[in-house]
Design a protein around this motif. Sequence first.
Motif, PDB file in Angstrom:
ATOM      1  N   ILE A 144     -36.946  45.057 -28.272  1.00  9.72           N
ATOM      2  CA  ILE A 144     -37.716  44.284 -29.238  1.00  9.72           C
ATOM      3  C   ILE A 144     -39.041  44.994 -29.496  1.00  9.72           C
ATOM      4  N   ASN A 145     -39.509  44.948 -30.741  1.00 11.87           N
ATOM      5  CA  ASN A 145     -40.767  45.627 -31.039  1.00 11.87           C
ATOM      6  C   ASN A 145     -41.948  44.759 -30.641  1.00 11.87           C
ATOM      7  N   TRP A 146     -43.155  45.227 -30.933  1.00  9.77           N
ATOM      8  CA  TRP A 146     -44.350  44.629 -30.364  1.00  9.77           C
ATOM      9  C   TRP A 146     -44.560  43.164 -30.740  1.00  9.77           C
ATOM     10  N   ASN A 147     -44.170  42.779 -31.942  1.00  9.03           N
ATOM     11  CA  ASN A 147     -44.435  41.404 -32.378  1.00  9.03           C
ATOM     12  C   ASN A 147     -43.174  40.555 -32.473  1.00  9.03           C
ATOM     13  N   GLY A 148     -42.063  41.089 -31.986  1.00  6.80           N
ATOM     14  CA  GLY A 148     -40.829  40.326 -32.025  1.00  6.80           C
ATOM     15  C   GLY A 148     -40.128  40.330 -33.360  1.00  6.80           C
ATOM     16  N   GLY A 149     -40.648  41.084 -34.303  1.00  8.47           N
ATOM     17  CA  GLY A 149     -40.094  41.064 -35.637  1.00  8.47           C
ATOM     18  C   GLY A 149     -38.862  41.917 -35.831  1.00  8.47           C
ATOM     19  N   ASP A 150     -38.563  42.743 -34.875  1.00  8.88           N
ATOM     20  CA  ASP A 150     -37.404  43.616 -34.980  1.00  8.88           C
ATOM     21  C   ASP A 150     -36.742  43.756 -33.617  1.00  8.88           C
ATOM     22  N   THR A 151     -35.444  43.659 -33.614  1.00 14.02           N
ATOM     23  CA  THR A 151     -34.676  43.757 -32.369  1.00 14.02           C
ATOM     24  C   THR A 151     -33.450  44.632 -32.582  1.00 14.02           C
ATOM     25  N   TYR A 152     -32.882  45.078 -31.466  1.00 10.40           N
ATOM     26  CA  TYR A 152     -31.668  45.884 -31.532  1.00 10.40           C
ATOM     27  C   TYR A 152     -30.864  45.642 -30.268  1.00 10.40           C
TER      28      TYR A 152
END
Length: 124
Positions: free
Chosen positions: A51-59
């Motif tokens: 997950i990226n720093w602000n939770g806006g992108d995941t994989y």
Amino acid sequence: QVQLVESGGGLVQAGGSLRLSCAASGRTFSSYAMGWFRQAPGKEREFVATINWNGGDTYYADSVKGRFAISRDNVKNTVYLQMNSLKPEDTAVYYCAARSRTYYSTRSYDYDYWGQGTQVTVSS
């Protein structure tokens, strides 16, 4: 320096659910991308979710896509892994990791800090 402490592992029957938590120390948690990895006995450590720093992108790894969900709470300095429809092949030690970048990665060597791991055992 970031310290990571995982919790929430345990024994569950196939089809059940668990939620792992990873509490991070430090005041810069929101500047780190986070990841979950796992290692089964006799196997190499493998990527699970990130997950990226602000939770806006995941994989997610293909093996867990649609069953697991990663999320984070930057106020509580915690990242979560909700695991549903668990299978015996999900049995492993699960590790939380922090990356000193805001964008996620699926590669273990991109991560700078690791927790001690928490055991997840799924019985058939």
